[in-house]
Design a protein around this motif. Structure first.
Motif, PDB file in Angstrom:
ATOM      1  N   VAL A  34      47.907  24.405  46.594  1.00 13.33           N
ATOM      2  CA  VAL A  34      47.820  25.152  47.849  1.00 13.33           C
ATOM      3  C   VAL A  34      47.546  26.625  47.561  1.00 13.33           C
ATOM      4  CG1 VAL A  34      49.128  25.926  49.863  1.00 13.33           C
ATOM      5  CG2 VAL A  34      49.234  23.541  49.161  1.00 13.33           C
ATOM      6  N   VAL A  35      48.258  27.193  46.591  1.00 12.05           N
ATOM      7  CA  VAL A  35      48.057  28.608  46.237  1.00 12.05           C
ATOM      8  C   VAL A  35      46.636  28.831  45.734  1.00 12.05           C
ATOM      9  CG1 VAL A  35      48.697  30.375  44.548  1.00 12.05           C
ATOM     10  CG2 VAL A  35      50.456  29.172  45.817  1.00 12.05           C
ATOM     11  N   GLY A  36      46.117  27.923  44.915  1.00 15.73           N
ATOM     12  CA  GLY A  36      44.756  28.071  44.405  1.00 15.73           C
ATOM     13  C   GLY A  36      43.707  28.007  45.494  1.00 15.73           C
ATOM     14  N   ILE A  37      43.862  27.073  46.415  1.00 15.74           N
ATOM     15  CA  ILE A  37      42.860  26.898  47.476  1.00 15.74           C
ATOM     16  C   ILE A  37      42.958  28.016  48.509  1.00 15.74           C
ATOM     17  CG2 ILE A  37      42.153  25.385  49.365  1.00 15.74           C
ATOM     18  CD1 ILE A  37      42.974  23.044  47.490  1.00 15.74           C
ATOM     19  N   VAL A  38      44.172  28.334  48.955  1.00 14.03           N
ATOM     20  CA  VAL A  38      44.333  29.420  49.936  1.00 14.03           C
ATOM     21  C   VAL A  38      44.000  30.768  49.294  1.00 14.03           C
ATOM     22  CG1 VAL A  38      45.985  30.599  51.437  1.00 14.03           C
ATOM     23  CG2 VAL A  38      45.996  28.117  51.297  1.00 14.03           C
ATOM     24  N   GLY A  39      44.358  30.924  48.023  1.00 11.63           N
ATOM     25  CA  GLY A  39      43.990  32.151  47.308  1.00 11.63           C
ATOM     26  C   GLY A  39      42.488  32.303  47.186  1.00 11.63           C
ATOM     27  N   ALA A  40      41.774  31.187  47.009  1.00 18.71           N
ATOM     28  CA  ALA A  40      40.313  31.248  46.972  1.00 18.71           C
ATOM     29  C   ALA A  40      39.747  31.652  48.324  1.00 18.71           C
ATOM     30  CB  ALA A  40      39.743  29.904  46.538  1.00 18.71           C
ATOM     31  N   LEU A  41      40.361  31.169  49.398  1.00 22.76           N
ATOM     32  CA  LEU A  41      39.944  31.612  50.732  1.00 22.76           C
ATOM     33  C   LEU A  41      40.166  33.102  50.915  1.00 22.76           C
ATOM     34  CD1 LEU A  41      41.300  28.704  52.951  1.00 22.76           C
ATOM     35  CD2 LEU A  41      38.920  29.273  52.540  1.00 22.76           C
ATOM     36  N   LEU A  42      41.333  33.571  50.491  1.00 26.69           N
ATOM     37  CA  LEU A  42      41.652  34.995  50.586  1.00 26.69           C
ATOM     38  C   LEU A  42      40.712  35.825  49.711  1.00 26.69           C
ATOM     39  CD1 LEU A  42      43.682  37.087  51.756  1.00 26.69           C
ATOM     40  CD2 LEU A  42      45.013  36.742  49.673  1.00 26.69           C
ATOM     41  N   GLY A  43      40.457  35.345  48.508  1.00 31.07           N
ATOM     42  CA  GLY A  43      39.525  36.041  47.622  1.00 31.07           C
ATOM     43  C   GLY A  43      38.114  36.067  48.181  1.00 31.07           C
ATOM     44  N   GLY A  44      37.711  34.966  48.834  1.00 29.28           N
ATOM     45  CA  GLY A  44      36.389  34.927  49.451  1.00 29.28           C
ATOM     46  C   GLY A  44      36.265  35.894  50.600  1.00 29.28           C
ATOM     47  N   TRP A  45      37.363  36.101  51.291  1.00 31.03           N
ATOM     48  CA  TRP A  45      37.354  37.007  52.424  1.00 31.03           C
ATOM     49  C   TRP A  45      37.431  38.461  51.984  1.00 31.03           C
ATOM     50  CZ3 TRP A  45      41.669  39.542  55.107  1.00 31.03           C
ATOM     51  CH2 TRP A  45      41.298  40.072  56.335  1.00 31.03           C
ATOM     52  N   LEU A  46      38.277  38.752  50.986  1.00 29.41           N
ATOM     53  CA  LEU A  46      38.493  40.141  50.566  1.00 29.41           C
ATOM     54  C   LEU A  46      37.586  40.582  49.413  1.00 29.41           C
ATOM     55  CD1 LEU A  46      42.403  40.377  50.491  1.00 29.41           C
ATOM     56  CD2 LEU A  46      40.867  41.382  52.168  1.00 29.41           C
ATOM     57  N   LEU A  47      37.454  39.746  48.390  1.00 28.21           N
ATOM     58  CA  LEU A  47      36.838  40.189  47.149  1.00 28.21           C
ATOM     59  C   LEU A  47      35.393  39.764  46.950  1.00 28.21           C
ATOM     60  CD1 LEU A  47      39.869  39.417  44.820  1.00 28.21           C
ATOM     61  CD2 LEU A  47      39.244  41.611  45.815  1.00 28.21           C
ATOM     62  N   ALA A  48      35.012  38.622  47.505  1.00 28.40           N
ATOM     63  CA  ALA A  48      33.651  38.118  47.278  1.00 28.40           C
ATOM     64  C   ALA A  48      32.561  39.093  47.740  1.00 28.40           C
ATOM     65  CB  ALA A  48      33.477  36.757  47.935  1.00 28.40           C
ATOM     66  N   PRO A  49      32.723  39.783  48.884  1.00 31.15           N
ATOM     67  CA  PRO A  49      31.681  40.758  49.247  1.00 31.15           C
ATOM     68  C   PRO A  49      31.570  41.920  48.248  1.00 31.15           C
ATOM     69  CG  PRO A  49      33.003  40.201  51.161  1.00 31.15           C
ATOM     70  CD  PRO A  49      33.677  39.593  49.976  1.00 31.15           C
ATOM     71  N   MET A  50      32.690  42.302  47.645  1.00 32.40           N
ATOM     72  CA  MET A  50      32.637  43.396  46.664  1.00 32.40           C
ATOM     73  C   MET A  50      31.964  42.958  45.370  1.00 32.40           C
ATOM     74  SD  MET A  50      36.241  45.464  47.143  1.00 32.40           S
ATOM     75  CE  MET A  50      37.074  44.456  45.987  1.00 32.40           C
ATOM     76  N   GLY A  52      29.928  40.249  45.155  1.00 38.33           N
ATOM     77  CA  GLY A  52      28.647  39.622  45.451  1.00 38.33           C
ATOM     78  C   GLY A  52      28.570  38.178  44.986  1.00 38.33           C
ATOM     79  N   SER A  53      29.673  37.458  45.135  1.00 34.71           N
ATOM     80  CA  SER A  53      29.691  36.062  44.702  1.00 34.71           C
ATOM     81  C   SER A  53      30.397  35.216  45.745  1.00 34.71           C
ATOM     82  CB  SER A  53      30.411  35.929  43.367  1.00 34.71           C
ATOM     83  OG  SER A  53      31.807  36.081  43.554  1.00 34.71           O
ATOM     84  N   GLY A  54      30.450  33.926  45.485  1.00 36.74           N
ATOM     85  CA  GLY A  54      31.183  33.013  46.332  1.00 36.74           C
ATOM     86  C   GLY A  54      32.530  32.696  45.703  1.00 36.74           C
ATOM     87  N   THR A  55      33.159  31.644  46.208  1.00 41.37           N
ATOM     88  CA  THR A  55      34.414  31.169  45.629  1.00 41.37           C
ATOM     89  C   THR A  55      34.306  29.671  45.414  1.00 41.37           C
ATOM     90  OG1 THR A  55      35.424  30.732  47.776  1.00 41.37           O
ATOM     91  CG2 THR A  55      35.764  32.921  46.845  1.00 41.37           C
ATOM     92  N   ILE A  56      35.373  29.070  44.913  1.00 39.45           N
ATOM     93  CA  ILE A  56      35.355  27.627  44.707  1.00 39.45           C
ATOM     94  C   ILE A  56      35.274  26.889  46.031  1.00 39.45           C
ATOM     95  CG2 ILE A  56      36.551  27.748  42.512  1.00 39.45           C
ATOM     96  CD1 ILE A  56      39.072  26.731  44.009  1.00 39.45           C
ATOM     97  N   ASN A  57      35.692  27.515  47.112  1.00 40.28           N
ATOM     98  CA  ASN A  57      35.629  26.886  48.431  1.00 40.28           C
ATOM     99  C   ASN A  57      34.207  26.803  48.956  1.00 40.28           C
ATOM    100  OD1 ASN A  57      38.367  26.701  48.324  1.00 40.28           O
ATOM    101  ND2 ASN A  57      38.751  28.453  49.617  1.00 40.28           N
ATOM    102  N   ALA A  58      33.316  27.603  48.425  1.00 39.97           N
ATOM    103  CA  ALA A  58      31.924  27.603  48.866  1.00 39.97           C
ATOM    104  C   ALA A  58      31.036  26.809  47.908  1.00 39.97           C
ATOM    105  CB  ALA A  58      31.417  29.037  48.977  1.00 39.97           C
ATOM    106  N   ASP A  59      31.653  25.906  47.116  1.00 38.97           N
ATOM    107  CA  ASP A  59      30.939  25.080  46.134  1.00 38.97           C
ATOM    108  C   ASP A  59      30.138  25.913  45.143  1.00 38.97           C
ATOM    109  OD1 ASP A  59      31.918  22.681  47.120  1.00 38.97           O
ATOM    110  OD2 ASP A  59      30.282  22.501  48.563  1.00 38.97           O
ATOM    111  N   ASP A  60      30.675  27.045  44.766  1.00 35.96           N
ATOM    112  CA  ASP A  60      30.057  27.909  43.777  1.00 35.96           C
ATOM    113  C   ASP A  60      30.982  27.932  42.569  1.00 35.96           C
ATOM    114  OD1 ASP A  60      28.653  29.790  42.368  1.00 35.96           O
ATOM    115  OD2 ASP A  60      29.291  31.488  43.588  1.00 35.96           O
TER     116      ASP A  60
END
Length: 89
Positions: A34-50, A52-60
């Motif tokens: 749960v921490v890994g998946i929700v953390g990936a969502l949080l990282g995708g929302w906060l860090l991915a734009p900085m 310039g990448s996706g996360t594991i939730n975006a099949d990247d």
């Protein structure tokens, strides 16, 4: 098949983040996933734009997306520690 890989990678990321934040003894396999998946969502929302990448939730599944997902999981555990313990650890 992607869903199983997503769960496994999320569990590993959650486990590594819990080891970094020293909450591993308090968590089980399910909570690490749960921490890994929700953390990936949080990282995708906060860090991915900085970054310039996706996360594991975006099949990247690149090294940068794994790093962003891991950092998101660490941030999530830090927020949870602040709320429930009043300190980052």
């Amino acid at each position: 098949m992607n869903f199983i890989i997503w769960i496994v990678i999320g569990g590993i990321i959650g486990w590594l983040a819990s080891m970094v934040m020293k909450t591993d003894a308090q968590q089980g396999i399910f909570l690490n996933m749960v921490v890994g998946i929700v953390g990936a969502l949080l990282g995708g929302w906060l860090l991915a734009p900085m970054f310039g990448s996706g996360t594991i939730n975006a099949d990247d599944f690149s090294a940068l997306s794994l790093l962003v997902s891991f950092l998101g999981a660490v941030i999530l555990l830090g927020i949870v520690n602040l709320i429930f313990r009043g300190r980052l650890r």
